[in-house]
Every structure is written in C-alpha cells, then in structure tokens.
Design a protein around this motif. Sequence first.
Motif, mmCIF file in Angstrom:
data_model
loop_
_atom_site.group_PDB
_atom_site.id
_atom_site.type_symbol
_atom_site.label_atom_id
_atom_site.label_comp_id
_atom_site.label_asym_id
_atom_site.label_seq_id
_atom_site.Cartn_x
_atom_site.Cartn_y
_atom_site.Cartn_z
ATOM 1 N N GLN A 11 0.846 -1.198 0.000
ATOM 2 C CA GLN A 11 0.000 0.000 0.000
ATOM 3 C C GLN A 11 0.881 1.246 0.000
ATOM 4 O O GLN A 11 1.892 1.293 0.712
ATOM 5 C CB GLN A 11 -0.911 -0.012 1.229
ATOM 6 C CG GLN A 11 -1.956 -1.105 1.114
ATOM 7 C CD GLN A 11 -3.010 -0.969 2.192
ATOM 8 O OE1 GLN A 11 -2.787 -1.315 3.336
ATOM 9 N NE2 GLN A 11 -4.167 -0.458 1.809
ATOM 10 N N PHE A 12 0.488 2.218 -0.807
ATOM 11 C CA PHE A 12 1.300 3.420 -0.969
ATOM 12 C C PHE A 12 0.505 4.641 -0.516
ATOM 13 O O PHE A 12 -0.685 4.737 -0.785
ATOM 14 C CB PHE A 12 1.712 3.587 -2.436
ATOM 15 C CG PHE A 12 2.493 2.419 -2.937
ATOM 16 C CD1 PHE A 12 3.860 2.335 -2.710
ATOM 17 C CD2 PHE A 12 1.867 1.366 -3.595
ATOM 18 C CE1 PHE A 12 4.588 1.235 -3.137
ATOM 19 C CE2 PHE A 12 2.582 0.270 -4.022
ATOM 20 C CZ PHE A 12 3.943 0.194 -3.798
ATOM 21 N N ASP A 13 1.177 5.554 0.154
ATOM 22 C CA ASP A 13 0.495 6.789 0.532
ATOM 23 C C ASP A 13 0.627 7.840 -0.549
ATOM 24 O O ASP A 13 -0.206 8.718 -0.674
ATOM 25 C CB ASP A 13 1.027 7.293 1.875
ATOM 26 C CG ASP A 13 0.550 6.386 2.986
ATOM 27 O OD1 ASP A 13 -0.669 6.330 3.195
ATOM 28 O OD2 ASP A 13 1.369 5.689 3.601
ATOM 29 N N THR A 14 1.680 7.764 -1.324
ATOM 30 C CA THR A 14 1.781 8.632 -2.497
ATOM 31 C C THR A 14 2.742 8.011 -3.507
ATOM 32 O O THR A 14 3.714 7.358 -3.135
ATOM 33 C CB THR A 14 2.233 10.065 -2.125
ATOM 34 O OG1 THR A 14 2.471 10.795 -3.324
ATOM 35 C CG2 THR A 14 3.495 10.073 -1.316
ATOM 36 N N GLU A 32 4.824 9.341 -6.953
ATOM 37 C CA GLU A 32 5.134 10.490 -7.795
ATOM 38 C C GLU A 32 5.816 9.988 -9.056
ATOM 39 O O GLU A 32 6.641 9.086 -9.009
ATOM 40 C CB GLU A 32 6.067 11.466 -7.079
ATOM 41 C CG GLU A 32 5.536 11.847 -5.713
ATOM 42 C CD GLU A 32 6.033 13.197 -5.209
ATOM 43 O OE1 GLU A 32 6.461 14.028 -6.025
ATOM 44 O OE2 GLU A 32 5.969 13.397 -3.994
ATOM 45 N N ASN A 64 -7.209 5.052 -5.696
ATOM 46 C CA ASN A 64 -7.289 6.159 -4.730
ATOM 47 C C ASN A 64 -5.935 6.606 -4.194
ATOM 48 O O ASN A 64 -5.856 7.417 -3.281
ATOM 49 C CB ASN A 64 -8.194 5.747 -3.555
ATOM 50 C CG ASN A 64 -9.606 5.496 -4.039
ATOM 51 O OD1 ASN A 64 -10.125 6.242 -4.862
ATOM 52 N ND2 ASN A 64 -10.221 4.417 -3.550
ATOM 53 N N THR A 65 -4.871 6.063 -4.768
ATOM 54 C CA THR A 65 -3.544 6.480 -4.311
ATOM 55 C C THR A 65 -3.202 7.826 -4.953
ATOM 56 O O THR A 65 -3.274 7.955 -6.169
ATOM 57 C CB THR A 65 -2.488 5.428 -4.721
ATOM 58 O OG1 THR A 65 -2.863 4.186 -4.148
ATOM 59 C CG2 THR A 65 -1.105 5.818 -4.242
ATOM 60 N N PRO A 66 -2.838 8.825 -4.129
ATOM 61 C CA PRO A 66 -2.493 10.127 -4.725
ATOM 62 C C PRO A 66 -1.286 9.989 -5.658
ATOM 63 O O PRO A 66 -0.238 9.487 -5.252
ATOM 64 C CB PRO A 66 -2.136 10.996 -3.517
ATOM 65 C CG PRO A 66 -2.712 10.306 -2.331
ATOM 66 C CD PRO A 66 -2.736 8.842 -2.663
ATOM 67 N N ILE A 106 1.239 12.126 -8.077
ATOM 68 C CA ILE A 106 1.717 13.466 -8.425
ATOM 69 C C ILE A 106 2.653 13.322 -9.616
ATOM 70 O O ILE A 106 3.544 12.473 -9.590
ATOM 71 C CB ILE A 106 2.466 14.101 -7.241
ATOM 72 C CG1 ILE A 106 1.510 14.218 -6.045
ATOM 73 C CG2 ILE A 106 3.053 15.450 -7.609
ATOM 74 C CD1 ILE A 106 2.216 14.484 -4.734
ATOM 75 N N ILE A 136 8.847 8.083 -7.485
ATOM 76 C CA ILE A 136 9.061 7.931 -6.054
ATOM 77 C C ILE A 136 7.810 7.266 -5.500
ATOM 78 O O ILE A 136 6.696 7.655 -5.849
ATOM 79 C CB ILE A 136 9.222 9.309 -5.377
ATOM 80 C CG1 ILE A 136 10.317 10.121 -6.076
ATOM 81 C CG2 ILE A 136 9.507 9.161 -3.888
ATOM 82 C CD1 ILE A 136 10.350 11.573 -5.627
ATOM 83 N N THR A 195 6.061 6.117 -1.790
ATOM 84 C CA THR A 195 6.210 6.332 -0.353
ATOM 85 C C THR A 195 5.073 5.670 0.400
ATOM 86 O O THR A 195 3.913 5.745 -0.016
ATOM 87 C CB THR A 195 6.208 7.846 -0.036
ATOM 88 O OG1 THR A 195 7.178 8.480 -0.860
ATOM 89 C CG2 THR A 195 6.525 8.107 1.427
ATOM 90 N N SER A 196 5.406 5.029 1.499
ATOM 91 C CA SER A 196 4.397 4.389 2.319
ATOM 92 C C SER A 196 4.762 4.569 3.789
ATOM 93 O O SER A 196 5.928 4.430 4.163
ATOM 94 C CB SER A 196 4.329 2.896 1.970
ATOM 95 O OG SER A 196 3.218 2.307 2.602
ATOM 96 N N VAL A 197 3.780 4.921 4.587
ATOM 97 C CA VAL A 197 3.988 4.975 6.038
ATOM 98 C C VAL A 197 3.320 3.725 6.610
ATOM 99 O O VAL A 197 2.124 3.512 6.424
ATOM 100 C CB VAL A 197 3.380 6.252 6.648
ATOM 101 C CG1 VAL A 197 3.561 6.272 8.161
ATOM 102 C CG2 VAL A 197 4.007 7.488 6.012
#
Lengths: 315, 315
Positions: free
Chosen positions: B52-55, B57, B93-95, B97, B112, B114-116
Amino acid sequence: MDCAVIPLKRHKEYLLIQTVDFFYPMVNDPELLGRIALANVLSDVYAVGVTQFDTVEMIVSTSTSFSEKERDVVIGLVMKGFQNSLKANGYRNTPLIIRQLKINPWCIIGGIATSVCRSEEIILPSNAQPGDVLVLTKPLGGQMAMDAHLWQLNQTEKYKKLLSECSDDDIRKTFEIAVKSMTYLNKNAALLMHKYQAHCATDITGFGLLGHANNLVQFQKEKVLFQINKLPIIKNVLKFSTLVGQSTKFRSGRSVETSGGLLICLPADAADKFCRDFEEATNGEQKSFQIGHVTAANESDAVLCEDVEFIEVSL
Amino acid sequence: MDCAVIPLKRHKEYLLIQTVDFFYPMVNDPELLGRIALANVLSDVYAVGVTQFDTVEMIVSTSTSFSEKERDVVIGLVMKGFQNSLKANGYRNTPLIIRQLKINPWCIIGGIATSVCRSEEIILPSNAQPGDVLVLTKPLGGQMAMDAHLWQLNQTEKYKKLLSECSDDDIRKTFEIAVKSMTYLNKNAALLMHKYQAHCATDITGFGLLGHANNLVQFQKEKVLFQINKLPIIKNVLKFSTLVGQSTKFRSGRSVETSGGLLICLPADAADKFCRDFEEATNGEQKSFQIGHVTAANESDAVLCEDVEFIEVSL
C-alpha cells in the motif's frame, strides 16, 4: 503547490509532506552548489511551516562530459556541501540518503524531503486574510548575481557590458551577498511563521516573486488581492540586469530565483515583530522585508503597484 | 538496499518506506514505457512486502531533441501508461503526483513511491534461513528482449546477426513475453510473501540476478550461502545474446534487468505452494521459479552452481 501535503488514509492523525526538486548547476563551486541545493530542496517544506524531516534524499548525476576523476572530485564536493549544510542546520540525526543517477549529459542536482506530521505542525497555504502584510524573507536577484559571477570568470561579452559601469569588486561583492542568501535555509522563517501565526506562505524560485504570489493567491479560501509595493533586490543586481538588457523581469517582479525566500502573509500587527525577530535570530546576517498588503477582492490576483519601490539590499 | 526503511523518531509506531528510481527509455512505445516505469518504481517497495502506498510520484523530463509536439504527445503517453497501470492495479485512490523536470538532453523517466507503515507490514531483508528455497517471480531477459525488438525496428547490424538463426516472428514473440513480464507489478508476489511467511526478498534490476542476490546476502543476520542452480530466461533470449556476443552476462546470472521479479527466500515447505498460488493468482499469465537453496556458511555469498540449468520460459 510544489510541496505535497497528503492526509494518510490509513493513519488518520498524520499527514505526509513531501517535496522533490531538481536543477542544473548555476555556480562553478561544487561544494557551494551542494549547499544551495539543500536550501532549495527543503524550502518547499518550510513554506508550509514544517521544520522537521524524517528523511532527506540527495539525487545527483554526473555529466557524460566529466572524466572519472572530475566526477569523483566534483560530485564528491557537491555531496559534501549538501551533507554538511544539513548537519550544520540542526539535522545531524536526520537520515540522509544519497542516490546517484545513471550518467546524464548534464549534471543534475536535486533532492527529496519527506516529513510525517500532525496537522498542527502544518500551515496550509490557503488562509490569507484581507489586512495581512506580505513579508519576503530574502532579497531577489540571487540567480542573476551568480550569473554575473560566471560571466566574470569566463570573461564573456556580458561581463564586458557590466564593466562599463561596475567594477570587478562590485561583481564579487554582489556574488558574496547572493551566496549568503542562497545557502541560508528558510528554517527560521518557518519557525517564526508559527510564532507569529502566519496565515500562509510560498517559497520563491523559478517563477519569480510575482509568479509564485499568483500561484499562492489561487489557493486562498477567500478572494484576495496581493498588492506588492516594494521589491528588495540584492545590491547591484538591478544595475547588472539593466546593463545586459535583462531588467524587464526584475522590474516586473518576475526574475527567476533559485533558493529564494518565503513570501508570507502575516497578520498586520505581527509583521514588524516578525521582521525584527527574524533579523535578531540571524544575528543581523539576514533580513526580511514588508513588501505589500492583502486586500479583499472580487477576483483573486497578485499585482505589482505602479509606483513599486526598488530597495537595494547589502545584507 | 534500494528501498529506504526508516523508523520515524517522532511517531515510533510507524516506519517510512520510500524508493526512488530513474531510467532512460528502453522501448519505443511511450505508453508501454510508462507502464514499465511504474512496475520498476514500485518494485523496491514490494520487495519488503509493502503493497500500500500513501503517495506515488512520477518524474519525467522531455528531451532537448523533441519538438513541442513530440514532447506533448510522447510525454503525455508516458504519463498515461504510468497512471493507467497504477489505476488498473488497485491503486485508484492512491495520490499520484506528476512532476516534469526541466528539459534535459535525454528523456528521463522515474518515480518515487512512499508508504507509512506499521512494522508488521514490512518483511525486512535480513532473515534468510539455512534450508530456505530461493524463488524468482519473473524470468530473466526482459531487457535483452526489448533491445532485440529495437534492433529489429532500426534494422541494425545486430538485428542481421539475429536473423541468421531467428525469424522476425521469434523477435516479436519474445518481445511480447517481455512486455507482459515487465509491465506486471510484483504486488502479488509481495502479498504472497506474507501469506507464506517469506524470510526476505529483493527485486532484480540493473545489477542482475547474481548482483542483487549478493547484495541481499550481505544484509542477512545469519551467515548464509545462496546457491542458484536454475536460470529461467525468456524464450529465445539466450540465443539472441549468443548471436550478438553478449551471452556471458546471461550465463553468469548477471544480465541487466529492468522491472525484473522478486528473488524471495521462502521456508522449504512453502515454496511449492507459493509458486502454485502465484500462478493461479495470475490465471497462469505469470510464473515463478524455484531457482536455488540457502545453506549455512562461514562467509555470506551468492553463487551460481557449476551445472546451472537454463530454462526457456514462454509464460
């Protein structure tokens, strides 16, 4: 905005702040280039009031025109500048990752800064209020000061034009002011944004002051007009730009900047104190400037007043 | 490792997972290039079991050699491929950019991710155990299959060499297998890593299978030897590489890969089930391969067995 502010869907109390920035060398000292690159990369995050980073990555590519030795020395110094400036600015424990891109015809310098924040750490770029004062935390013209220095080193035609009214010493001194300004992180500005409850900010880079002001104004919840009546410019830069026939951009507030300051909307009663505090925090090494006002408007816009005043800044 | 796994100092229950990846075009279809770029960017994160990714790019630069129209069409298609593949793979639904780099002599594609995460989402690359089976989730040779297709399109000398023993149809079919493999995300592999309690993994790209295996082995807590006894390679690729005199890298397990599979250390009793499950999850469109074993060792290393078996893969 250049900086992504992303609410984490799975961890609702946090937001992810991330910025990515790249540019090409604009100065011939690689260590200095590294320091400017760091200031430029972090700046977008400072513009939303965030001053702590969970990771900073540096991205650098050598140029196909470099020999192996040139690569090792030059890229090594760029990295050193970036890294040392990070440590010297209170980020000794921030994980720094350095990534080398595959070879590229041109040398590329850039970076990524990431922060996982709670919402109270962030000043969203959307709350400008009529009555706010516009404060700019660095003078304009750093990029042109760097250019003039390169013309001087390479003894170009433009350098000869400068010499008609300026001395070698003028060019060098102007360059020194630009170095001090462009390597300076917008961290203090971001910290003071919280102290004085700034309503919003943006950082000034490639689109120039007016371009970024116009961008910021579009993000506002209220329809507002940014009226800019002062343009602080590094000493001699306006003269340089006139001599080489590039002053239109400066006179219209659209000069291309690298590692510029923050443009901040502050409550009117806080602007004086902010500027005083900013100068004190830097022991007088840096200055900020009240350059305009925010008024109510039917149509959001950012404009330069007709009688805009140019201020020469020596720092 | 390519993927940064950074414990957040301020929010101790979370880790920041971030990967950055760049490359140059290796195929002449820009939409396909965008899809491969996405698979390549996300792959490093999948290698630590995170899906799962939070963003995400995307970073793309046009080339100085493009006209404005070429830029708009080509870069537009690259973006479309990247974006569509993200959506099609469950990340609607992953942002996302998209950032365009300033112009560059060469076209650059990268990104890029990124995942938290909480620690239980992550399979750290350090727990290989003696007795583990090494599973590879894509065949090798995708990059060479793409190269052969470009030689064919451009009717190069190397293409003529291929024609001595291969048909145009062979080159096209090999290319199609590579396309299917290189655009396929390692997401299912990452999900199954959790299901079958994989001990660690890495993704296979520029350093080749043995290069990445060697890298992974250095991260292990226990001293272990990775013994690789099978090399699954896309059909015809080994022949192509022999005909153009580039087979040494293939025979030594060091072929340069782009968007390769994951190399996973699995408990011995799970490897069969993993491979069956993986093939079923992809409706037989993708295959994974048991290519070797992990044994205890005095010195950590990854080696190719002398009697390594080459397997031709059609998918």
